[in-house]
Design a protein around this motif. Sequence first.
Motif, mmCIF file in Angstrom:
data_model
loop_
_atom_site.group_PDB
_atom_site.id
_atom_site.type_symbol
_atom_site.label_atom_id
_atom_site.label_comp_id
_atom_site.label_asym_id
_atom_site.label_seq_id
_atom_site.Cartn_x
_atom_site.Cartn_y
_atom_site.Cartn_z
ATOM 1 N N GLN A 164 6.665 -5.084 -13.255
ATOM 2 C CA GLN A 164 5.202 -5.127 -13.284
ATOM 3 C C GLN A 164 4.662 -3.734 -13.069
ATOM 4 N N ASP A 168 -5.439 7.136 -10.105
ATOM 5 C CA ASP A 168 -4.416 6.478 -10.909
ATOM 6 C C ASP A 168 -4.628 6.778 -12.381
ATOM 7 N N SER A 221 -1.161 -9.779 -17.073
ATOM 8 C CA SER A 221 -1.485 -10.228 -15.717
ATOM 9 C C SER A 221 -2.836 -9.697 -15.238
ATOM 10 N N TRP A 256 -6.568 -10.023 -13.108
ATOM 11 C CA TRP A 256 -7.207 -10.663 -11.959
ATOM 12 C C TRP A 256 -7.763 -11.992 -12.474
ATOM 13 N N VAL A 283 -19.090 -17.755 1.397
ATOM 14 C CA VAL A 283 -19.475 -18.565 0.242
ATOM 15 C C VAL A 283 -18.327 -19.434 -0.231
ATOM 16 N N LEU A 304 -17.676 -12.304 0.269
ATOM 17 C CA LEU A 304 -17.728 -13.700 -0.166
ATOM 18 C C LEU A 304 -17.188 -14.667 0.872
ATOM 19 N N ASN A 324 -8.396 -7.044 -2.654
ATOM 20 C CA ASN A 324 -9.835 -7.231 -2.871
ATOM 21 C C ASN A 324 -10.526 -7.375 -1.536
ATOM 22 N N ALA A 334 -14.351 -7.577 -1.403
ATOM 23 C CA ALA A 334 -14.775 -8.851 -1.980
ATOM 24 C C ALA A 334 -14.546 -9.983 -0.987
ATOM 25 N N VAL A 335 -13.408 -9.931 -0.302
ATOM 26 C CA VAL A 335 -13.114 -10.978 0.679
ATOM 27 C C VAL A 335 -14.197 -11.009 1.740
ATOM 28 N N MET A 364 -0.651 -4.932 -7.492
ATOM 29 C CA MET A 364 -1.744 -5.834 -7.108
ATOM 30 C C MET A 364 -2.782 -5.062 -6.291
ATOM 31 N N ARG A 365 -3.989 -4.986 -6.765
ATOM 32 C CA ARG A 365 -5.058 -4.412 -5.956
ATOM 33 C C ARG A 365 -5.423 -5.393 -4.838
ATOM 34 N N THR A 398 -8.694 4.801 -11.549
ATOM 35 C CA THR A 398 -9.061 4.340 -10.206
ATOM 36 C C THR A 398 -8.872 5.477 -9.206
ATOM 37 N N LEU A 401 -12.802 -16.414 -4.117
ATOM 38 C CA LEU A 401 -13.241 -15.106 -4.634
ATOM 39 C C LEU A 401 -13.671 -15.059 -6.095
ATOM 40 N N PHE A 412 0.516 -1.550 -13.038
ATOM 41 C CA PHE A 412 -0.867 -1.352 -13.451
ATOM 42 C C PHE A 412 -0.964 -0.139 -14.379
ATOM 43 N N LEU A 426 -0.285 -5.335 -15.862
ATOM 44 C CA LEU A 426 -1.317 -5.727 -14.899
ATOM 45 C C LEU A 426 -2.595 -4.993 -15.237
ATOM 46 N N LYS A 464 4.271 0.720 -7.762
ATOM 47 C CA LYS A 464 2.910 1.119 -7.367
ATOM 48 C C LYS A 464 2.690 2.600 -7.672
ATOM 49 N N TYR A 476 -3.436 -13.335 -11.000
ATOM 50 C CA TYR A 476 -3.326 -13.212 -9.543
ATOM 51 C C TYR A 476 -4.701 -13.278 -8.943
ATOM 52 N N GLU A 484 -7.087 -4.909 -14.213
ATOM 53 C CA GLU A 484 -8.341 -5.513 -13.787
ATOM 54 C C GLU A 484 -9.513 -4.564 -14.008
ATOM 55 N N ASN A 485 -9.291 -3.433 -14.661
ATOM 56 C CA ASN A 485 -10.417 -2.517 -14.817
ATOM 57 C C ASN A 485 -10.465 -1.720 -16.115
ATOM 58 N N GLU A 526 7.036 -4.668 -8.678
ATOM 59 C CA GLU A 526 5.903 -3.920 -9.210
ATOM 60 C C GLU A 526 5.998 -2.471 -8.739
ATOM 61 N N ASN A 546 0.825 -1.208 0.000
ATOM 62 C CA ASN A 546 0.000 0.000 0.000
ATOM 63 C C ASN A 546 0.853 1.249 0.000
ATOM 64 N N ASP A 568 -5.284 4.767 -14.672
ATOM 65 C CA ASP A 568 -6.383 4.000 -15.274
ATOM 66 C C ASP A 568 -7.740 4.487 -14.762
#
Lengths: 420, 419
Positions: free
Chosen positions: A247, A111, A292, A294, B14, B11, B4, B7-8, B1-2, A115, A354, A249, A268, A184, A344, A270-271, A182, A85, A113
Amino acid sequence: MRIHALASASLAIIGTTSAFIDDTRDLKWNTLDGKKTQLVGHRGEKAFMPEHSLGSYWQAALEGADFIEPDLTLTKDGHLVVNHNEWIGDLTNAKEIPELQKYRRNLTWTDDDGTFHDIKNEYFIHDMTLEDIKKVRTHQANMTFRPQIYNGYFGLLTFEEYLQTIRELTVKLGRPFGVIPELKSPKLYNTNRTYSRYFEDRAIITLNHYGWAKITKKINTAAHKDLKLAPVKPLPAGTKVGPSVWQCFDQDTAKYLSSHTDVPVVALNENTPAFFTPKGLDQVAKYAKIVSPWKDFFVTGAEAYLKSQNITWDPKEIKRLGGFIAPDQLAKEIHKRGMTISPYTFYDSHQNMLYLCQDPSIKPASRSGFCPKNKTEEFFYFFDQGMDYMFVEDIVEANVLRILYANKLENQQRKGYYAA
Amino acid sequence: MRTNDIAVAILSLVGLSAAFIDDTRNLKWSTLGGKKTRLIGHRGERAFVPEHTYASYWQAALEGADFIEPDLALTRDGQIVVSHNLWLGETTNIRDIPELQKYKRNITWPDSSGHVYELTNEYFIFDMTLEDIKKVRVMQSDVEYRPQIYNGLFGLLTFDEYLSTMRELTVKLGRPFGAIPELKMPKIYNMGRPYPRYFEDRAIITLSHYGLANITGNIDKSQHSDLILSPVAPLPAGSALGPAVWQCFDQDTSAYLANNTDVPVACTRRCHASLLHTQGLDAVAKYAKIVAPWKDFFVTGAEASLKAKGVTWNATEIAAMGGFIAPDQLVKEIHSRGMEVCPWTFYNSKESLSYLCQEKGIKPASRSGFCPKDKTEEFFYFFEQGADYMFVEDIVEANILRTFFANKLENKQNQRLDS
């Protein structure tokens, strides 16, 4: 149990066996190069140790990870620190250190992207000096199946200390470990610096100093004369060093790293809806060697996942780009463009996997309708799909599953071998 | 890496998957029960974490050990602590603790095999109180591949704390772990005590307190009211405790434990001919359920192993008893008497395998002349022989090798199905 101290001493030079037991069967996997899937220790071995600590990296190495992952951030005085973080209050004892309370604040940022982050009452790495950061001690997330016994013992490392640790592990354990830093939030970390690629260039210079990157295009080395890196001792003759990979994002930074070093880059994502279309992947292939996403993009699929994150898209634009790739076709489309895949994150089996499709009202979008019922099904699916890398937690379980899968391959590939 | 995180949370109810990935293929092993060889974490996971610490036990459990091994010792004030050695100077920071320097001394003693120990400038557990011992912190051995980063972080545990930890691990990790306490040097620990079975009885009472032993003989509990035992919380519904096994090198104590509890006993031996001929095995079978010899008895063989330890024997007597059992026949002889086999110790692959046959001039005595060239050969041999348990260090490697061997078994056993 008697100790065999004398026996050990006298026989120490006789018949010592090679390093970590490896599965050397000549099997053909569905990965791009046909070799087995590589396991990337997510933040080290964060399932057992406080993430990104020295203990976490040792742990990942001892358990047989192929790569060990650091996340890079930047302090106010320009030191690269390993932390996931941008803030440290949640996983360290920063709240209890009087001289750090002046840093506590709220921050919002967006960010590249799109976010948006809105973090309250936290201690931000880019507000603090390295000396400040070195005062804190990390702890494990509060999960009953994770040992809480190392809390308060480890501090945060610099990128340099991480690289030195990987070298040390490579020598002491006698096998190579890949480095996969990576970067950040580059836009955030480049704010209020002398120029807009400050963060990237410092990371490049450091990786280059440790022999893990060649600089292929001129960077602003003059701006980093203050970066004092430790002298690097040569490794023992014959030491095999692991590969390196970047790496990010932020695709803009990913492109920069790709054009300025010879180190392959992981894109990376995911959105970004366009990313998961054929024409979108064509663009990614121009700068990235590894894709990479999600993991749920390969299972429940792009639409369901993006929708769950309240990300919208223009249907006409997506159609123009070739439409969303079905989740069970995504791996094939990535490989077709000469790129490898590293989804990931694959968790310890005590944790929820998840996948959105685990919610009965959300159907997986793949033709097969696949939704894993347990970790074995999950791993076998991803191995079948040909994942080149997987970010894993609990590398012990991951390794066992990989071996069980290898046996399945062997049974398939050698049917009739023993009967002959 | 985001992360989650949300979400954790949502879920988390489940689709929780099962605990540690286990190899559940229905394969037939050469063990006595036909099930897979069980891995015993030697002093926890001492290859990675300081031995016999809370962390070593967590480590062994996380890596998938079936059993986790403590060694039992007795303090001056009669509390049972977990330590391999009777002395603490080697594995702890005791030399740096001013108030414990008064305990530093020399001693010599013979053990039940006739081997004489001579220790100088050491700190003995039976000289110290539990309070003294709780001051020390444990250090990892100075072996290059072992992380030195936990030195001084952990202290020594009591047997009570070890058993508490086993319960905690069983609940938190959702699978049972076997307890396999070894009573060290009972003759020494019983010296100066109210009666000669003081140590054994304290261990029995403790194990029984944790629901892992039923006391089948008459034990005078009134002598042990000062034994510290923690309250034991009931297990959550659906939790199962792992099994319990006693170990001891002292056969007199082994027989006593067998006669006074319902817990199976492993007869552990290194420097004695008694496990190596058929009459000796017959005698051991009267009280032991498991035989735990040094692993080289199965490879280089009896004569070479005993000779290397300076043990002599009467050749005529041995001949009259049918001679030493060949190393590659030893498992069969043990199994044929209804006992299981538990050799020790199998090390991390960076350490020497420690077989005498690795030395030029010492030939393995088995008909096959087998001498393992590497850890894979070593493990496959013991799996093929049908070792029911193995004491291992680096449980990660051991588990991997066990999985490889299971694959080999599956290939063989499926082939029969295919034809």
